[in-house]
Design an enzyme around this catalytic site. Structure first.
Site, PDB file in Angstrom:
ATOM      1  N   GLU A  47      86.682  12.082 125.407  1.00 60.55           N
ATOM      2  CA  GLU A  47      86.124  13.425 125.184  1.00 60.55           C
ATOM      3  C   GLU A  47      84.850  13.332 124.336  1.00 60.55           C
ATOM      4  O   GLU A  47      84.657  14.095 123.394  1.00 60.55           O
ATOM      5  CB  GLU A  47      87.155  14.301 124.461  1.00 60.55           C
ATOM      6  CG  GLU A  47      88.565  14.231 125.022  1.00 60.55           C
ATOM      7  CD  GLU A  47      89.455  13.178 124.364  1.00 60.55           C
ATOM      8  OE1 GLU A  47      90.667  13.239 124.544  1.00 60.55           O
ATOM      9  OE2 GLU A  47      88.899  12.301 123.658  1.00 60.55           O
ATOM     10  N   ASP A 102      92.845   6.009 125.930  1.00 56.84           N
ATOM     11  CA  ASP A 102      92.714   7.088 124.949  1.00 56.84           C
ATOM     12  C   ASP A 102      91.261   7.534 124.896  1.00 56.84           C
ATOM     13  O   ASP A 102      90.359   6.858 125.399  1.00 56.84           O
ATOM     14  CB  ASP A 102      93.170   6.565 123.590  1.00 56.84           C
ATOM     15  CG  ASP A 102      93.737   7.644 122.684  1.00 56.84           C
ATOM     16  OD1 ASP A 102      93.547   8.841 122.986  1.00 56.84           O
ATOM     17  OD2 ASP A 102      94.368   7.291 121.676  1.00 56.84           O
ATOM     18  N   ASP A 149      97.948  14.510 121.145  1.00 58.38           N
ATOM     19  CA  ASP A 149      98.513  14.470 119.796  1.00 58.38           C
ATOM     20  C   ASP A 149      99.109  15.820 119.395  1.00 58.38           C
ATOM     21  O   ASP A 149      98.426  16.851 119.450  1.00 58.38           O
ATOM     22  CB  ASP A 149      97.420  14.098 118.793  1.00 58.38           C
ATOM     23  CG  ASP A 149      96.798  12.748 119.094  1.00 58.38           C
ATOM     24  OD1 ASP A 149      97.490  11.912 119.704  1.00 58.38           O
ATOM     25  OD2 ASP A 149      95.624  12.535 118.719  1.00 58.38           O
TER      26      ASP A 149
END
Length: 601
Positions: free
Chosen positions: A325, A322, A384
């Protein structure tokens, strides 16, 4: 494929198109960079990475910048790529990790960073995508078990809950091949099991499984748990975030995390600022204040994965990578001499590539962020989304645009990850879609919602399992309805595995929007919500609340309904669906994947 570096000495270029005509390219200096204008006939521009706003980018501007956007991604994306191609047979890639922008108007305008080369492609969609892939390396094939049903929820935070889950799968008759655990670690180091006792190791030394005492831990026997999962046919994937975490004042200090942070600073294992101090994630971002491992530094890579080696030794089958960024400052500095100008995009690829190399070919990587060449580090998921119909549409668009950028292995969170539970109908249609995607997975945020300040969170059990949806809605019959699609997924597994193997060999994505195979058909070019799954199946998801049927455009040829056996002539639109099934058609000349022994693997 042709590489070009434009300059004042060569300000123009002509590329012949396969169907006749040409693309005229002209270059002009703009500030520190350049602007490239491409005049050509085209009805659609495709690719650009995982785009949530539209499959066909004509009429839009796409900025290539890796960004974290929680839900409603719009023009933002976790996984961009500076590559597009048109239905008229022209494609282009900017050979730079720095930010670029593409404006798809009557002409196409590309804003280039200074000194960037461009790579030109002409030909069929298949040819252009394959040549783009070749710039980075071959498609990496996940193991066969990755194509069965995945189950995931952030709320499972103990071995007892995993045991209850195994019992629930059996009692409800649901197959599954992958279990993802997010709430397994101390959430400080992200490599130690929550509640484990140990003597903290200084100097970057790794801990072994034998160094951990699980007495009193919610995970009293992780190795035994993994063995039990394997015996049940499940493979374990653990959550990861690439940070040396800055713990908050409300968190219990983690001495091993503090030692790891100090070691990263002392040995230069973390991303730096221009002045040499550690780069930290800015305020307002996920994991603010945390430092980042520098995956361009061999010593950092060695240290990072030495601490996680015991997880593989105990049988863990992969990681959910995950985040990524996190580079927000162009002044950030990396071991290899590059800066945040490149790192804003490249960090996500360096991160996932390092994990992919660590895992090897027999385990899986499940990643949210990425950059150009992401087909070399599978698997990808759409990040998400809220449990809303508009988000289901944007997730499908993201998967199809990712496919047209050469990403073959992709999935999304069934029914959405965040907010209140989805309606039964949204969950039903999302499950049907996922059954015919490369990866089929349900997942959910923690109970109560981890983003309560941004949106109404769920109350109580937020798990997106079929049985929790059934219980929350007082609809026990829903469990049997959802069981049908999970069992069907297992029936499709030989076909999916054969398709995945072909994707790795040829570069052809598993999901292919119609324009990929029929770029000269205007109806196919304009179709943004249907796709081929492999060579045999055409899938048309139901995207509206309570929709039972929908118009489906069938390209040239003969097609047969997979569920109803209805024969249709292509080259026209038909109304399809009904009977609780989404429209899926079998292409003429192929045997049904549901036929006994049709595909053996």
């Amino acid at each position: 494929m042709e590489r070009i570096l434009f300059s004042e000495a060569s300000p123009a270029h002509t590329a012949a198109l396969p169907g006749g005509g040409a693309a005229q390219l002209s270059w002009a200096r703009r500030g520190q960079g350049a602007e490239l204008t491409i005049a050509l006939p085209y009805a659609g521009a495709f690719g650009m990475g995982e785009k949530y706003n539209a499959l066909n980018q004509k009429g839009r501007t796409a900025v290539n910048r890796v960004e974290e956007q929680f839900c409603f991604q719009g023009g933002h994306t976790y996984c961009p790529a500076p590559f597009f191609w048109t239905d008229s047979g022209f494609g282009l890639c900017v050979a730079s990790d720095r930010e670029s922008a593409f404006s798809f108007g009557k002409a196409i305008t590309v804003t280039l960073p200074a000194g960037a080369e461009v790579v030109l492609f002409t030909g069929t969609p298949e040819t252009m995508i394959r040549e783009y892939q070749s710039l980075f390396g071959p498609v990496q094939l996940p193991p066969r078990w990755a194509f069965g049903p995945w189950i995931s929820a952030n709320r499972w935070n103990s071995q007892a809950q995993v045991q209850q889950l195994l019992e629930k799968l059996v009692s409800c008759g649901f197959p599954a091949t992958v279990l993802v655990l997010e709430a397994w670690s101390d959430e400080a180091t992200f490599y130690l099991w929550n509640g484990a006792k140990y003597t903290p190791m200084p100097g970057g030394q790794p801990l072994r499984y034998e160094d951990l005492d699980f007495t009193g831990s919610p995970w009293p026997d992780p190795r035994g748990m993994v063995e039990k999962l394997h015996a049940a046919g499940l493979h374990l994937v653990l959550w990861q975030v690439p940070v040396y975490k800055q713990q908050g004042p409300e968190e219990t200090p983690n001495p091993q995390n503090e030692l790891d942070r100090a070691d990263a600073v002392r040995r230069g294992l973390c991303v730096r600022q221009a002045g040499g101090a550690p780069y930290t994630i800015p305020s307002g971002h996920w994991f603010a204040g945390s430092m980042l491992p520098d995956f361009t530094c061999p010593q950092a890579v060695s240290s990072w994965f030495a601490k996680r080696q015991y997880l593989l030794d105990m049988g863990v089958d992969g990681f959910k990578t995950d985040g990524g960024e996190f580079i927000c400052d162009p002044g950030a500095r990396f071991h290899d001499g590059s800066s945040g100008l490149e790192g804003v995009n490249r960090y996500a690829r360096d991160y996932t590539r390092a994990y992919s190399r660590f895992l090897g070919p027999d385990r899986v990587l499940f990643s949210r962020a990425g950059w150009a060449g992401q087909h070399t580090v599978p698997i990808h998921w759409a990040g998400d989304q809220q449990s809303q119909n508009s988000e289901l549409k944007s997730a499908l668009t993201a998967g199809l645009s990712a496919a047209l950028t050469g990403i073959p292995f992709w999935g999304f969170d069934i029914g959405g990850f965040a907010g209140p539970l989805p309606t039964l109908d949204l969950y039903r249609r999302a499950t049907q879609l996922a059954c015919f995607c490369p990866i089929m997975q349900w997942h959910s945020e923690p109970d109560g919602g981890q983003f309560r300040e941004l949106m109404p969170g769920a109350q109580g059990n937020n798990e997106r399992s079929p049985w929790n949806l059934a219980q929350a809605n007082g609809a026990p019959e829903f469990v049997a309805e959802m069981r049908f699609w999970h069992l069907l997924r297992m029936q499709l597994l030989p076909y999916l595995w054969a398709t995945a193997q072909a994707s790795a060999q040829t570069g052809r994505p598993m999901m292919r929007p119609l324009v990929y195979d029929w770029p000269q058909d205007p109806r196919a070019v304009a179709c943004g919500d249907e796709y081929l799954l492999g060579d045999a199946l055409l899938v048309a998801p139901l995207l509206e609340e309570n929709a039972e049927t929908r118009p489906v455009y069938l390209p040239a040829g003969r097609w047969t309904g997979l569920f109803d056996g209805r024969a249709c002539q292509g080259g026209r639109e038909v109304l399809a669906g009904g009977g609780g099934k989404l429209p899926v058609f079998l292409r003429e000349g192929f045997e049904s994947p549901l036929s006994p022994g049709a595909y053996r693997a």
